[in-house]
Design a protein around this motif. Structure first.
Motif, PDB file in Angstrom:
ATOM      1  N   LYS A 131       0.793  -1.127   0.213  1.00  0.00           N
ATOM      2  CA  LYS A 131      -0.038  -0.174   0.337  1.00  0.00           C
ATOM      3  C   LYS A 131       0.844   1.394  -0.137  1.00  0.00           C
ATOM      4  N   SER A 132       1.960   1.053   0.624  1.00  0.00           N
ATOM      5  CA  SER A 132       2.727   2.225   0.517  1.00  0.00           C
ATOM      6  C   SER A 132       3.290   2.099  -1.157  1.00  0.00           C
ATOM      7  N   ILE A 133       3.859   1.428  -1.983  1.00  0.00           N
ATOM      8  CA  ILE A 133       4.012   2.082  -3.222  1.00  0.00           C
ATOM      9  C   ILE A 133       2.607   2.654  -3.601  1.00  0.00           C
ATOM     10  N   GLU A 134       1.838   1.866  -3.359  1.00  0.00           N
ATOM     11  CA  GLU A 134       0.318   2.232  -4.624  1.00  0.00           C
ATOM     12  C   GLU A 134       0.259   4.114  -3.698  1.00  0.00           C
ATOM     13  N   TYR A 135       1.069   4.322  -2.392  1.00  0.00           N
ATOM     14  CA  TYR A 135       0.633   5.748  -2.173  1.00  0.00           C
ATOM     15  C   TYR A 135       0.769   6.992  -2.514  1.00  0.00           C
ATOM     16  N   SER A 136       2.390   6.037  -2.185  1.00  0.00           N
ATOM     17  CA  SER A 136       3.640   7.304  -2.918  1.00  0.00           C
ATOM     18  C   SER A 136       3.264   7.107  -4.572  1.00  0.00           C
ATOM     19  N   HIS A 137       3.686   6.584  -5.863  1.00  0.00           N
ATOM     20  CA  HIS A 137       3.582   6.540  -6.956  1.00  0.00           C
ATOM     21  C   HIS A 137       2.070   7.539  -6.825  1.00  0.00           C
ATOM     22  N   LYS A 138       0.756   6.866  -6.563  1.00  0.00           N
ATOM     23  CA  LYS A 138      -0.357   8.008  -6.366  1.00  0.00           C
ATOM     24  C   LYS A 138      -0.050   9.748  -6.322  1.00  0.00           C
ATOM     25  N   TRP A 139       0.478  10.152  -5.053  1.00  0.00           N
ATOM     26  CA  TRP A 139       1.318  11.190  -4.523  1.00  0.00           C
ATOM     27  C   TRP A 139       2.036  12.379  -5.616  1.00  0.00           C
ATOM     28  N   GLY A 140       3.254  11.415  -6.059  1.00  0.00           N
ATOM     29  CA  GLY A 140       3.263  11.972  -7.157  1.00  0.00           C
ATOM     30  C   GLY A 140       2.919  11.953  -8.194  1.00  0.00           C
ATOM     31  N   MET A 141       2.394  11.715  -8.754  1.00  0.00           N
ATOM     32  CA  MET A 141       1.812  11.732  -9.913  1.00  0.00           C
ATOM     33  C   MET A 141       0.529  12.430 -10.248  1.00  0.00           C
ATOM     34  N   GLY A 142       0.447  13.425  -8.515  1.00  0.00           N
ATOM     35  CA  GLY A 142      -1.065  14.038  -8.644  1.00  0.00           C
ATOM     36  C   GLY A 142      -1.832  13.808  -8.715  1.00  0.00           C
ATOM     37  N   LEU A 143      -2.391  12.391  -8.465  1.00  0.00           N
ATOM     38  CA  LEU A 143      -3.609  12.056  -7.621  1.00  0.00           C
ATOM     39  C   LEU A 143      -4.433  11.880  -6.807  1.00  0.00           C
ATOM     40  N   LEU A 144      -4.115  13.507  -6.508  1.00  0.00           N
ATOM     41  CA  LEU A 144      -5.007  13.689  -5.258  1.00  0.00           C
ATOM     42  C   LEU A 144      -6.309  13.709  -4.620  1.00  0.00           C
ATOM     43  N   PRO A 145      -6.775  13.897  -3.896  1.00  0.00           N
ATOM     44  CA  PRO A 145      -8.658  14.299  -3.474  1.00  0.00           C
ATOM     45  C   PRO A 145      -8.671  15.541  -4.275  1.00  0.00           C
ATOM     46  N   ALA A 146     -10.577  15.973  -4.507  1.00  0.00           N
ATOM     47  CA  ALA A 146     -10.088  17.621  -4.669  1.00  0.00           C
ATOM     48  C   ALA A 146      -9.836  17.929  -4.054  1.00  0.00           C
ATOM     49  N   GLY A 147      -8.331  19.059  -5.252  1.00  0.00           N
ATOM     50  CA  GLY A 147      -8.968  20.785  -4.539  1.00  0.00           C
ATOM     51  C   GLY A 147      -7.000  20.489  -3.787  1.00  0.00           C
ATOM     52  N   SER A 148      -6.611  19.378  -4.399  1.00  0.00           N
ATOM     53  CA  SER A 148      -5.089  19.257  -4.222  1.00  0.00           C
ATOM     54  C   SER A 148      -4.300  17.913  -5.602  1.00  0.00           C
ATOM     55  N   PHE A 149      -5.817  17.837  -6.359  1.00  0.00           N
ATOM     56  CA  PHE A 149      -5.548  17.138  -7.395  1.00  0.00           C
ATOM     57  C   PHE A 149      -4.775  17.877  -8.615  1.00  0.00           C
ATOM     58  N   PHE A 150      -3.431  17.766  -9.166  1.00  0.00           N
ATOM     59  CA  PHE A 150      -3.377  18.786 -10.493  1.00  0.00           C
ATOM     60  C   PHE A 150      -2.405  17.337 -11.068  1.00  0.00           C
ATOM     61  N   TYR A 151      -3.031  16.530 -11.276  1.00  0.00           N
ATOM     62  CA  TYR A 151      -2.606  15.424 -12.566  1.00  0.00           C
ATOM     63  C   TYR A 151      -2.296  15.885 -13.948  1.00  0.00           C
ATOM     64  N   ASP A 152      -1.374  15.513 -14.450  1.00  0.00           N
ATOM     65  CA  ASP A 152      -1.828  15.953 -16.279  1.00  0.00           C
ATOM     66  C   ASP A 152      -0.643  15.657 -17.197  1.00  0.00           C
ATOM     67  N   PRO A 153      -1.596  14.579 -17.781  1.00  0.00           N
ATOM     68  CA  PRO A 153      -0.940  13.642 -18.686  1.00  0.00           C
ATOM     69  C   PRO A 153      -0.236  13.938 -19.784  1.00  0.00           C
ATOM     70  N   ALA A 154       0.073  14.864 -20.033  1.00  0.00           N
ATOM     71  CA  ALA A 154       1.406  15.394 -20.905  1.00  0.00           C
ATOM     72  C   ALA A 154       2.976  15.058 -19.798  1.00  0.00           C
ATOM     73  N   ASN A 155       2.247  15.251 -18.840  1.00  0.00           N
ATOM     74  CA  ASN A 155       3.742  15.585 -17.547  1.00  0.00           C
ATOM     75  C   ASN A 155       3.350  14.245 -16.216  1.00  0.00           C
ATOM     76  N   PRO A 156       3.019  13.557 -16.215  1.00  0.00           N
ATOM     77  CA  PRO A 156       2.570  12.420 -15.141  1.00  0.00           C
ATOM     78  C   PRO A 156       3.388  12.400 -13.866  1.00  0.00           C
ATOM     79  N   HIS A 157       4.848  12.552 -14.390  1.00  0.00           N
ATOM     80  CA  HIS A 157       5.274  12.973 -13.489  1.00  0.00           C
ATOM     81  C   HIS A 157       6.143  14.186 -13.230  1.00  0.00           C
ATOM     82  N   PRO A 158       5.845  14.725 -11.959  1.00  0.00           N
ATOM     83  CA  PRO A 158       6.130  16.271 -12.177  1.00  0.00           C
ATOM     84  C   PRO A 158       7.819  16.668 -10.948  1.00  0.00           C
ATOM     85  N   THR A 159       8.418  17.038 -11.652  1.00  0.00           N
ATOM     86  CA  THR A 159       9.407  16.828 -10.305  1.00  0.00           C
ATOM     87  C   THR A 159       9.153  18.284  -9.444  1.00  0.00           C
ATOM     88  N   ALA A 160       9.727  18.177  -8.203  1.00  0.00           N
ATOM     89  CA  ALA A 160       9.486  19.086  -7.133  1.00  0.00           C
ATOM     90  C   ALA A 160       9.587  20.752  -6.982  1.00  0.00           C
TER      91      ALA A 160
END
Length: 410
Positions: A131-160
């Protein structure tokens, strides 16, 4: 059900009273059977409250899915079915070892009881590692709840840095999102180091009881990182969990579909500009032609474009009149922060609360393991193992429902 008879070796005056009773029998109970039945009633009442608690979240899931089934189907493609299936198998096996542990406590097989409890704990740790792998992967992609969601298909793994500049996160939050796995693993790494030190000290001191406790717990702690490694292999070995490249990349407005290979023509910005200018010019001409009431087809097309733009922005379409000819309905992008954020909000809420219950189960199972090493349980007193077993089965059962509802929608 517990037996009523009190073994003579367990009978003593434990509280300084003028009557004898076994050490495991609480002062306010008359018989072991009464104590066992009272505990059984208490754990069932507790489990009912747990069912009601999770029932509210399942109702929220049902309502939102009924309102937007396309959002749930599209967003579910970001969840890795293999990881969910592995965790399902791990929890089912842990239910088997837990039931076996209850039986061992009734038959006073202490070594088997300790082994079964340690196996259940190991499965729980593997579950959390995956589950830690699942969570961390989605956090890095921006797959977060509404308000923090920032997923971009053109750049799914943005840097800090990109998270700070493009999405407005603070430097600390961006660093946390990019390195979420390390933050999730850190407490378990510290716990493992602490248990290994405890094992080494107990061995050097020759304390057999502490050694017998620390040895299985060391294996349990290591199993968390086994789960992490297993999750990393499965997450990196396939494209599953990146479903948005085919679903979320659909831009309803212009009919353009972004494939998983990101085949945008980034090398020709002049071409994009020319197309854009041509589109604006074409739209202006159509708007002029639409002023003529006889051009009903062009008017309908412009109305459809307007509704499409409104939907893409996440707003509500107020004009419900029928459009004659042209495009009357358009496919909606399901990965807007407002829509996909709802799915991931429900996902994190349900799986997060479930993970908290796993952590609570780890705590009480560790308590049982230590008492097992101490030979606290016998054929007359096995209630705590039975109660924790019921709790663990409920936790497993909830996951059995979560897995298809979240991972297998498609």
């Amino acid at each position: 059900m517990s037996t009523i008879d009190v073994a003579p070796e367990n009978a003593h005056d434990a509280h300084g009273h003028d009557h004898d009773h076994p050490s495991f029998l609480a002062h306010h109970f008359d018989t072991p059977e009464q104590q066992f039945d009272s505990g059984k009633l208490g754990i069932w009442l507790f489990l009912v409250t747990e069912v009601l608690f999770f029932g509210g979240m399942f109702c929220a899931y049902a309502i939102f899915r009924m309102l937007r089934p396309d959002v749930f189907e599209g967003s579910s493609q970001f969840l890795n079915t293999k990881l969910g299936a592995i965790n399902t198998g791990v929890l089912l096996f842990s239910s088997l070892t837990m039931a076996w542990a209850v039986r061992c406590s009734q038959t006073e097989e202490y070594k088997k009881l300790t082994a079964m409890l340690a196996s259940t704990l190991s499965c729980a740790m593997i579950f959390l590692g995956v589950k830690s792998i699942e969570y961390s992967h989605k956090w890095g992609m921006g797959l977060l709840p509404a308000g923090s969601f920032f997923y971009d298909p053109a750049n799914p793994h943005p840097t800090a840095t990109e998270m700070v500049e493009k999405h407005g996160f603070s430097a600390g939050t961006a660093f946390f999102l990019e390195n979420g796995l390390y933050f999730l693993c850190a407490p378990f790494a510290l716990l493992m180091v602490g248990v290994l030190v405890w094992l080494a000290v107990s061995v050097l001191k020759g304390d057999k009881f502490q050694t017998a406790c620390a040895m299985p717990l060391s294996v349990v702690c290591i199993c968390f990182f086994v789960g992490v490694g297993l999750g990393m292999i499965l997450e990196s070995g396939s494209d599953e969990g990146h479903g948005a490249h085919t679903v979320a990349g659909e831009h309803a407005g212009d009919g353009h579909v972004a494939t998983g290979d990101h085949d945008h023509d980034h090398a020709s910005p002049a071409k994009h500009a020319a197309v854009q200018v041509g589109t604006d010019s074409d739209l202006t001409i159509r708007e002029r032609l639409a002023t003529d009431v006889t051009n009903s087809g062009i008017s309908s097309e412009l109305s459809a474009r307007e509704r499409q733009t409104t939907l893409a922005q996440g707003s509500v379409v107020t004009d419900t009149s029928t459009i004659e000819g042209g495009i009357s309905e358009t496919e909606q992008n399901v990965l807007t922060p407002r829509t996909a954020g709802i799915f991931f909000g429900i996902y994190y809420c349900m799986t997060g609360v479930h993970a908290i219950h796993i952590l609570c189960g780890i705590g009480v199972l560790t308590w049982l393991l230590i008492r097992s090493v101490r030979h606290d349980f016998n054929r007359q007193y096995f209630g705590p193992v039975d109660y924790v077993g019921l709790y663990w089965h409920l936790v497993d059962l909830i996951w059995i429902y979560l897995f298809p509802l979240l991972y297998l929608i498609r």
